[in-house]
Design an enzyme around this catalytic site. Structure first.
Site, PDB file in Angstrom:
ATOM      1  N   HIS A 209      10.398  17.454  10.293  1.00 58.80           N
ATOM      2  CA  HIS A 209      10.171  16.778  11.570  1.00 58.80           C
ATOM      3  C   HIS A 209       8.767  16.199  11.579  1.00 58.80           C
ATOM      4  O   HIS A 209       7.802  16.859  11.221  1.00 58.80           O
ATOM      5  CB  HIS A 209      10.344  17.748  12.741  1.00 58.80           C
ATOM      6  CG  HIS A 209      10.424  17.063  14.067  1.00 58.80           C
ATOM      7  ND1 HIS A 209       9.304  16.663  14.765  1.00 58.80           N
ATOM      8  CD2 HIS A 209      11.483  16.671  14.806  1.00 58.80           C
ATOM      9  CE1 HIS A 209       9.676  16.076  15.892  1.00 58.80           C
ATOM     10  NE2 HIS A 209      10.990  16.072  15.943  1.00 58.80           N
TER      11      HIS A 209
ATOM     12  N   ASP B 292      21.028  23.014  17.808  1.00 54.07           N
ATOM     13  CA  ASP B 292      19.980  22.646  18.765  1.00 54.07           C
ATOM     14  C   ASP B 292      18.988  21.727  18.059  1.00 54.07           C
ATOM     15  O   ASP B 292      18.246  22.162  17.179  1.00 54.07           O
ATOM     16  CB  ASP B 292      19.265  23.894  19.287  1.00 54.07           C
ATOM     17  CG  ASP B 292      20.184  24.789  20.086  1.00 54.07           C
ATOM     18  OD1 ASP B 292      21.029  24.243  20.821  1.00 54.07           O
ATOM     19  OD2 ASP B 292      20.069  26.020  19.961  1.00 54.07           O
ATOM     20  N   LEU B 293      18.972  20.477  18.431  1.00 52.28           N
ATOM     21  CA  LEU B 293      18.195  19.460  17.734  1.00 52.28           C
ATOM     22  C   LEU B 293      16.716  19.834  17.658  1.00 52.28           C
ATOM     23  O   LEU B 293      16.075  20.081  18.682  1.00 52.28           O
ATOM     24  CB  LEU B 293      18.361  18.105  18.428  1.00 52.28           C
ATOM     25  CG  LEU B 293      17.691  16.907  17.747  1.00 52.28           C
ATOM     26  CD1 LEU B 293      18.303  16.654  16.380  1.00 52.28           C
ATOM     27  CD2 LEU B 293      17.821  15.664  18.631  1.00 52.28           C
ATOM     28  N   ASP B 294      16.182  19.870  16.429  1.00 51.50           N
ATOM     29  CA  ASP B 294      14.759  20.115  16.161  1.00 51.50           C
ATOM     30  C   ASP B 294      14.258  21.446  16.719  1.00 51.50           C
ATOM     31  O   ASP B 294      13.080  21.593  17.028  1.00 51.50           O
ATOM     32  CB  ASP B 294      13.901  18.970  16.733  1.00 51.50           C
ATOM     33  CG  ASP B 294      14.205  17.643  16.064  1.00 51.50           C
ATOM     34  OD1 ASP B 294      14.556  17.649  14.876  1.00 51.50           O
ATOM     35  OD2 ASP B 294      14.092  16.600  16.734  1.00 51.50           O
ATOM     36  N   GLU B 295      15.150  22.416  16.836  1.00 54.45           N
ATOM     37  CA  GLU B 295      14.752  23.717  17.357  1.00 54.45           C
ATOM     38  C   GLU B 295      15.154  24.865  16.444  1.00 54.45           C
ATOM     39  O   GLU B 295      15.172  26.017  16.855  1.00 54.45           O
ATOM     40  CB  GLU B 295      15.343  23.929  18.764  1.00 54.45           C
ATOM     41  CG  GLU B 295      14.791  22.955  19.806  1.00 54.45           C
ATOM     42  CD  GLU B 295      15.293  23.260  21.210  1.00 54.45           C
ATOM     43  OE1 GLU B 295      15.866  24.359  21.401  1.00 54.45           O
ATOM     44  OE2 GLU B 295      15.119  22.413  22.105  1.00 54.45           O
TER      45      GLU B 295
END
EC number: 3.5.1.10
Length: 294
Positions: A202, A236-239
């Protein structure tokens, strides 16, 4: 024969997690001793928050007749005693990986180079992309390039591409999928199928600026640190659980373009470290977090 160098012993790695109870280290060490192995390195961590114990043991065999298959079979009793989740790994085997990329190729190029020079203990089975921009680069390393187009809003094309990806992973025995700036959101089904086996980079120090042009957002806010985060992919996007992070200090005079350049370098370093540690079996999942043994 006198003067001949001693033959290098086969090396393996055992990774495990289990409830943190007395006797785990003794049980593992005693098992390896009784099966004709010697410990080269051992690291462990007991998490007081989750009550779980994590361990990574590097070892070699003393007796040539010991095989990985025998170890795997005979360790089951020890694993059951301590309620372990465990696995043996061949320390000398290069992990098969698939790299995925869209239109930003810096991480892809970095990983391909590191793999080709032996700096990463991985075998790149294929590069998958929704564009053809890096087909020539990929093939220059002798790696297969697979084009899986995904049109915006085309659910059928997305489903077809994801099915092809999972088929490729299974057919080539891939153990890790790396999103090297692959700018497509994957469905929950793919995230679940590759849970703990898919790493994303990310372009910020999470949690931070999300959405389009993160470096421009950071510039507008006058940031003094920029960074990157490598994490496991979840629904869970980018988590997902974070593996590695890094930051770089910048001054007030830098432009958005200069921030992008600095950010590219940080992203490459962070992703390469995360892939290397995963391939060396140094990363163990601990709920929403990770244990990373140096």
């Amino acid at each position: 024969m006198a003067g001949m160098a001693e033959q290098k012993k086969q090396q393996w790695v055992l990774t495990l997690s289990c409830p943190d109870t007395p006797g785990v280290v003794h049980g593992v060490a005693n098992y390896l001793l009784m099966t004709g192995c010697t410990i080269l390195d051992s690291q462990q961590y007991g998490d007081p928050d989750t009550g779980l114990f994590f361990m990574r043991v590097s070892f070699s065999r003393v007796h040539d007749e010991v095989t990985l298959e025998q170890l795997t079979s005979s360790f089951e009793a020890v694993g059951a005693t301590f309620r372990m989740t465990w696995r043996f790994h061949d320390a000398e085997e290069r992990m098969p990986v698939v790299l995925m990329v869209s239109k930003f190729g810096h991480c892809l190029n970095d990983l391909l180079f590191r793999a080709s020079t032996g700096a990463l203990p991985v075998h790149v089975a294929a590069v998958v992309s929704n564009h053809r921009d890096f087909e020539e680069l990929t093939r220059s390393y002798g790696v297969d390039f697979v084009h899986l187009p995904v049109a915006a809003g085309d659910a059928e094309a997305r489903a077809k591409a994801e099915t092809a990806l999972l088929d490729l992973v299974e057919a080539r025995g891939v153990e890790l999928v790396v999103l090297a700036r692959y700018m497509q959101v994957l469905t929950d089904d793919v995230c679940k199928a590759l849970e703990g086996r898919m790493i994303n980079i990310h372009h910020s120090f999470l949690p931070s600026f999300k959405g389009a042009k993160p470096y421009h957002q950071a510039h507008a806010r006058g940031v003094k640190l920029i960074g990157a985060t490598a994490h496991y992919v979840t629904a869970d996007l980018d988590e997902g659980p974070i593996i590695e992070q890094e930051v770089a200090r910048v001054g007030h005079a830098v432009t958005p373009e200069q921030l992008v350049a600095v950010g590219r370098d940080v992203e490459c370093q962070v992703l390469a470290r995360a892939v290397k540690w995963h391939a060396e079996h140094r990363v163990l999942l601990n709920g929403h977090r990770t244990v990373v043994f140096p």
